[in-house]
Design a protein around this motif. Structure first.
Motif, mmCIF file in Angstrom:
data_model
loop_
_atom_site.group_PDB
_atom_site.id
_atom_site.type_symbol
_atom_site.label_atom_id
_atom_site.label_comp_id
_atom_site.label_asym_id
_atom_site.label_seq_id
_atom_site.Cartn_x
_atom_site.Cartn_y
_atom_site.Cartn_z
ATOM 1 N N LEU A 20 0.856 -1.186 0.000
ATOM 2 C CA LEU A 20 0.000 0.000 0.000
ATOM 3 C C LEU A 20 0.888 1.229 0.000
ATOM 4 N N ARG A 21 0.516 2.220 -0.766
ATOM 5 C CA ARG A 21 1.187 3.517 -0.764
ATOM 6 C C ARG A 21 0.087 4.556 -0.612
ATOM 7 N N ILE A 31 -7.407 2.009 6.407
ATOM 8 C CA ILE A 31 -7.138 1.173 5.239
ATOM 9 C C ILE A 31 -6.054 0.156 5.550
ATOM 10 N N VAL A 32 -4.965 0.619 6.123
ATOM 11 C CA VAL A 32 -3.852 -0.284 6.413
ATOM 12 C C VAL A 32 -4.231 -1.294 7.505
ATOM 13 N N ARG A 33 -5.052 -0.891 8.469
ATOM 14 C CA ARG A 33 -5.547 -1.842 9.487
ATOM 15 C C ARG A 33 -6.408 -2.918 8.846
ATOM 16 N N ALA A 34 -7.269 -2.522 7.920
ATOM 17 C CA ALA A 34 -8.157 -3.491 7.256
ATOM 18 C C ALA A 34 -7.354 -4.512 6.453
ATOM 19 N N VAL A 35 -6.327 -4.068 5.764
ATOM 20 C CA VAL A 35 -5.487 -4.996 4.990
ATOM 21 C C VAL A 35 -4.756 -5.949 5.934
ATOM 22 N N ALA A 36 -4.215 -5.426 7.027
ATOM 23 C CA ALA A 36 -3.526 -6.270 8.006
ATOM 24 C C ALA A 36 -4.463 -7.350 8.546
ATOM 25 N N SER A 66 3.916 10.527 12.353
ATOM 26 C CA SER A 66 4.373 11.622 13.213
ATOM 27 C C SER A 66 5.778 12.103 12.827
ATOM 28 N N LEU A 67 6.552 11.274 12.127
ATOM 29 C CA LEU A 67 7.905 11.628 11.702
ATOM 30 C C LEU A 67 7.967 12.089 10.247
ATOM 31 N N ALA A 68 6.853 11.997 9.543
ATOM 32 C CA ALA A 68 6.836 12.226 8.100
ATOM 33 C C ALA A 68 7.098 13.682 7.728
ATOM 34 N N ALA A 69 7.826 13.839 6.629
ATOM 35 C CA ALA A 69 7.997 15.156 6.030
ATOM 36 C C ALA A 69 6.657 15.561 5.403
ATOM 37 N N PRO A 70 6.422 16.849 5.220
ATOM 38 C CA PRO A 70 5.164 17.291 4.594
ATOM 39 C C PRO A 70 4.971 16.678 3.203
ATOM 40 N N SER A 71 3.740 16.353 2.885
ATOM 41 C CA SER A 71 3.351 15.826 1.568
ATOM 42 C C SER A 71 4.156 14.605 1.143
ATOM 43 N N THR A 72 4.348 13.683 2.067
ATOM 44 C CA THR A 72 5.116 12.473 1.746
ATOM 45 C C THR A 72 4.201 11.256 1.716
ATOM 46 N N VAL A 73 4.744 10.153 1.232
ATOM 47 C CA VAL A 73 3.997 8.906 1.082
ATOM 48 C C VAL A 73 4.425 7.927 2.166
ATOM 49 N N LEU A 74 3.447 7.256 2.739
ATOM 50 C CA LEU A 74 3.672 6.155 3.678
ATOM 51 C C LEU A 74 3.479 4.867 2.895
ATOM 52 N N SER A 75 4.422 3.944 3.019
ATOM 53 C CA SER A 75 4.247 2.651 2.355
ATOM 54 C C SER A 75 4.185 1.555 3.410
ATOM 55 N N ALA A 76 3.384 0.548 3.115
ATOM 56 C CA ALA A 76 3.259 -0.627 3.982
ATOM 57 C C ALA A 76 3.205 -1.847 3.067
ATOM 58 N N ARG A 77 4.196 -2.719 3.211
ATOM 59 C CA ARG A 77 4.267 -3.934 2.397
ATOM 60 C C ARG A 77 4.076 -5.136 3.303
ATOM 61 N N PHE A 78 3.160 -6.004 2.930
ATOM 62 C CA PHE A 78 2.827 -7.203 3.702
ATOM 63 C C PHE A 78 3.272 -8.425 2.913
ATOM 64 N N ILE A 79 4.050 -9.299 3.567
ATOM 65 C CA ILE A 79 4.500 -10.543 2.943
ATOM 66 C C ILE A 79 4.271 -11.671 3.939
ATOM 67 N N VAL A 80 3.748 -12.779 3.456
ATOM 68 C CA VAL A 80 3.550 -13.963 4.294
ATOM 69 C C VAL A 80 4.679 -14.936 4.008
ATOM 70 N N VAL A 81 5.390 -15.334 5.070
ATOM 71 C CA VAL A 81 6.497 -16.285 4.957
ATOM 72 C C VAL A 81 6.315 -17.330 6.049
ATOM 73 N N PHE A 88 6.534 -4.354 6.307
ATOM 74 C CA PHE A 88 7.630 -3.414 6.100
ATOM 75 C C PHE A 88 7.011 -2.041 5.839
ATOM 76 N N THR A 89 7.187 -1.106 6.759
ATOM 77 C CA THR A 89 6.607 0.223 6.620
ATOM 78 C C THR A 89 7.718 1.260 6.506
ATOM 79 N N ALA A 90 7.451 2.320 5.751
ATOM 80 C CA ALA A 90 8.463 3.363 5.563
ATOM 81 C C ALA A 90 7.795 4.684 5.211
ATOM 82 N N VAL A 91 8.511 5.770 5.551
ATOM 83 C CA VAL A 91 8.029 7.106 5.222
ATOM 84 C C VAL A 91 9.233 8.031 5.047
ATOM 85 N N GLY A 92 9.094 9.007 4.178
ATOM 86 C CA GLY A 92 10.123 10.021 4.021
ATOM 87 C C GLY A 92 10.090 10.971 5.204
ATOM 88 N N SER A 93 11.276 11.363 5.661
ATOM 89 C CA SER A 93 11.374 12.215 6.846
ATOM 90 C C SER A 93 12.566 13.144 6.726
#
Length: 141
Positions: A20-21, A31-36, A66-81, A88-93
């Motif tokens: 998700l981006r 949205i991210v809670r529902a996918v999880a 809370s750490l994100a730079a203005p107008s940035t994208v949050l990504s959340a990648r879900f993998i089942v192993v 794996f979550t990430a944001v620009g800061s």
């Protein structure tokens, strides 16, 4: 368990899992809670483990927002192993420091999952802050 380096075991297949981006905005958390929750249900997690994963993903994403730079994208990648859900979550800061691992939120996050890591990667004009976690179902060792 808490670490400060990337998780190993992430799939090299760029098409593995679900990514998700979205805007780094609290209104996107449902949205991210529902996918999880959906992914955990499909892995036959029990109800408590599903809720734990939802809350952990919410806490990780809230922390990154809370750490994100203005107008940035949050990504959340879900993998089942092997029956475990890796997120794996990430944001620009603009910050070069990882989230505070002594905070109450981090302690809650650490209690909800089997492992959690945080790390920061430098980018050309800023940084990318990551929080990665693993939640195993009760039947997975």
């Amino acid at each position: 368990m808490s670490h400060t380096e990337p998780l190993s075991g992430e799939s090299d297949d760029p098409l593995a899992g679900v990514e998700l981006r979205m805007a780094a905005d609290p209104t996107q958390l449902s949205i991210v809670r529902a996918v999880a929750a959906d992914i955990a249900m499909r892995q036959d997690f029990d109800l408590d483990s599903i809720e734990d994963l939802k809350l952990a993903v919410d806490e990780a994403c809230s922390t990154l927002i809370s750490l994100a730079a203005p107008s940035t994208v949050l990504s959340a990648r879900f993998i089942v192993v092997n029956g475990a859900v890796q997120v794996f979550t990430a944001v620009g800061s603009k910050r070069s420091a990882p989230p505070d691992r002594d905070s109450f939120g981090w302690r809650v996050l650490s209690a909800l999952v089997d492992s959690v890591t945080t790390w920061v990667a430098p980018r050309s004009d800023a940084y990318e802050v990551h929080i990665d976690l693993v939640k195993r179902s009760q039947g997975t060792a």
